[in-house]
Design a protein around this motif. Sequence first.
Motif, PDB file in Angstrom:
ATOM      1  N   LEU A 142      -7.226 -43.767 -44.263  1.00 36.51           N
ATOM      2  CA  LEU A 142      -8.574 -43.331 -43.959  1.00 36.51           C
ATOM      3  C   LEU A 142      -9.412 -44.587 -43.759  1.00 36.51           C
ATOM      4  O   LEU A 142      -9.581 -45.387 -44.678  1.00 36.51           O
ATOM      5  N   PHE A 143      -9.918 -44.787 -42.555  1.00 35.21           N
ATOM      6  CA  PHE A 143     -10.699 -45.968 -42.211  1.00 35.21           C
ATOM      7  C   PHE A 143     -12.186 -45.629 -42.314  1.00 35.21           C
ATOM      8  O   PHE A 143     -12.640 -44.630 -41.735  1.00 35.21           O
ATOM      9  N   LEU A 144     -12.936 -46.461 -43.018  1.00 30.60           N
ATOM     10  CA  LEU A 144     -14.349 -46.201 -43.273  1.00 30.60           C
ATOM     11  C   LEU A 144     -15.230 -47.302 -42.685  1.00 30.60           C
ATOM     12  O   LEU A 144     -14.822 -48.465 -42.585  1.00 30.60           O
ATOM     13  N   ASP A 145     -16.471 -46.932 -42.334  1.00 25.75           N
ATOM     14  CA  ASP A 145     -17.422 -47.924 -41.858  1.00 25.75           C
ATOM     15  C   ASP A 145     -18.222 -48.478 -43.039  1.00 25.75           C
ATOM     16  O   ASP A 145     -17.952 -48.152 -44.207  1.00 25.75           O
ATOM     17  N   LYS A 146     -19.237 -49.279 -42.751  1.00 26.16           N
ATOM     18  CA  LYS A 146     -19.991 -49.927 -43.820  1.00 26.16           C
ATOM     19  C   LYS A 146     -20.799 -48.938 -44.654  1.00 26.16           C
ATOM     20  O   LYS A 146     -21.250 -49.263 -45.755  1.00 26.16           O
ATOM     21  N   ARG A 147     -21.006 -47.726 -44.120  1.00 26.02           N
ATOM     22  CA  ARG A 147     -21.689 -46.673 -44.885  1.00 26.02           C
ATOM     23  C   ARG A 147     -20.683 -45.784 -45.622  1.00 26.02           C
ATOM     24  O   ARG A 147     -21.047 -44.765 -46.188  1.00 26.02           O
ATOM     25  N   ASN A 148     -19.422 -46.173 -45.573  1.00 24.99           N
ATOM     26  CA  ASN A 148     -18.329 -45.418 -46.193  1.00 24.99           C
ATOM     27  C   ASN A 148     -18.184 -44.016 -45.609  1.00 24.99           C
ATOM     28  O   ASN A 148     -17.836 -43.054 -46.295  1.00 24.99           O
ATOM     29  N   GLN A 149     -18.439 -43.911 -44.323  1.00 19.75           N
ATOM     30  CA  GLN A 149     -18.164 -42.676 -43.602  1.00 19.75           C
ATOM     31  C   GLN A 149     -16.885 -42.846 -42.789  1.00 19.75           C
ATOM     32  O   GLN A 149     -16.540 -43.950 -42.361  1.00 19.75           O
ATOM     33  N   LEU A 150     -16.200 -41.741 -42.579  1.00 16.71           N
ATOM     34  CA  LEU A 150     -14.886 -41.780 -41.957  1.00 16.71           C
ATOM     35  C   LEU A 150     -14.974 -42.158 -40.477  1.00 16.71           C
ATOM     36  O   LEU A 150     -15.672 -41.501 -39.705  1.00 16.71           O
TER      37      LEU A 150
END
Length: 238
Positions: A142-150
Amino acid sequence: MPAKTDPENAPTASEPPHYLGHRQRLRERFLAAGADALSDYELLEMVLFTAQPRRDMKPLAKALLKKFGSFAEAIHAPEPLLREVDGIGEATITQLRLIAAAASRIAKGELKQRHALSSWQDVITYCRTSMAFAEKEQFRLLFLDKRNQLIADEVQQTGTVDHTPVYPREVIKRALELSATAIILVHNHPSGDPTPSQADIRMTKAIVDIAKPLGIAVHDHIIVGKNGHTSLKGTGLM
């Protein structure tokens, strides 16, 4: 040589018509009180209504639960094992596959709409729905962005019943390609026991060691099985 009879289209003249009223009563109870008002076999009956519209589904639903143990295990059961159950044909298998796919899609949709780390139960639900009943080991990222969204959800490797080859540098390479700032590692244990092995722990450490200097956080490594899940972070193993 006579053609093989499709169990879903077998003659039904000898069947009593009671199931027609039974179906309507189940539908009414479901609409009035929701799924919690139905037992597992009754919910499975309703799933199978459209697959076999002219047969009594109660015996088949009970047979599936007896063989596989639960509603979730029945809808995720491997096709060869489903075919061992008397009365199952292509339409029923397709219907069960459809329900399993829908459950996974819904769980993924819930996860994508939320901040992953503040919706940890959604993460666990999605991972278990997608992988807990698989016949072979899968390693999912599961790859997340800096806001910890998928950003993305990918199965990187599929292995055998008890082993999946994982290449830490390939994991980090893919994270960089997606501009991910964090990842969650997930894999399943087809045995049902989510206890991490020493190989699981070593592999996690190797990925963390490569990711950290590149500014990529490894939030957790979750192992799922039909008997539950284990968080390596939660158990202090990473």
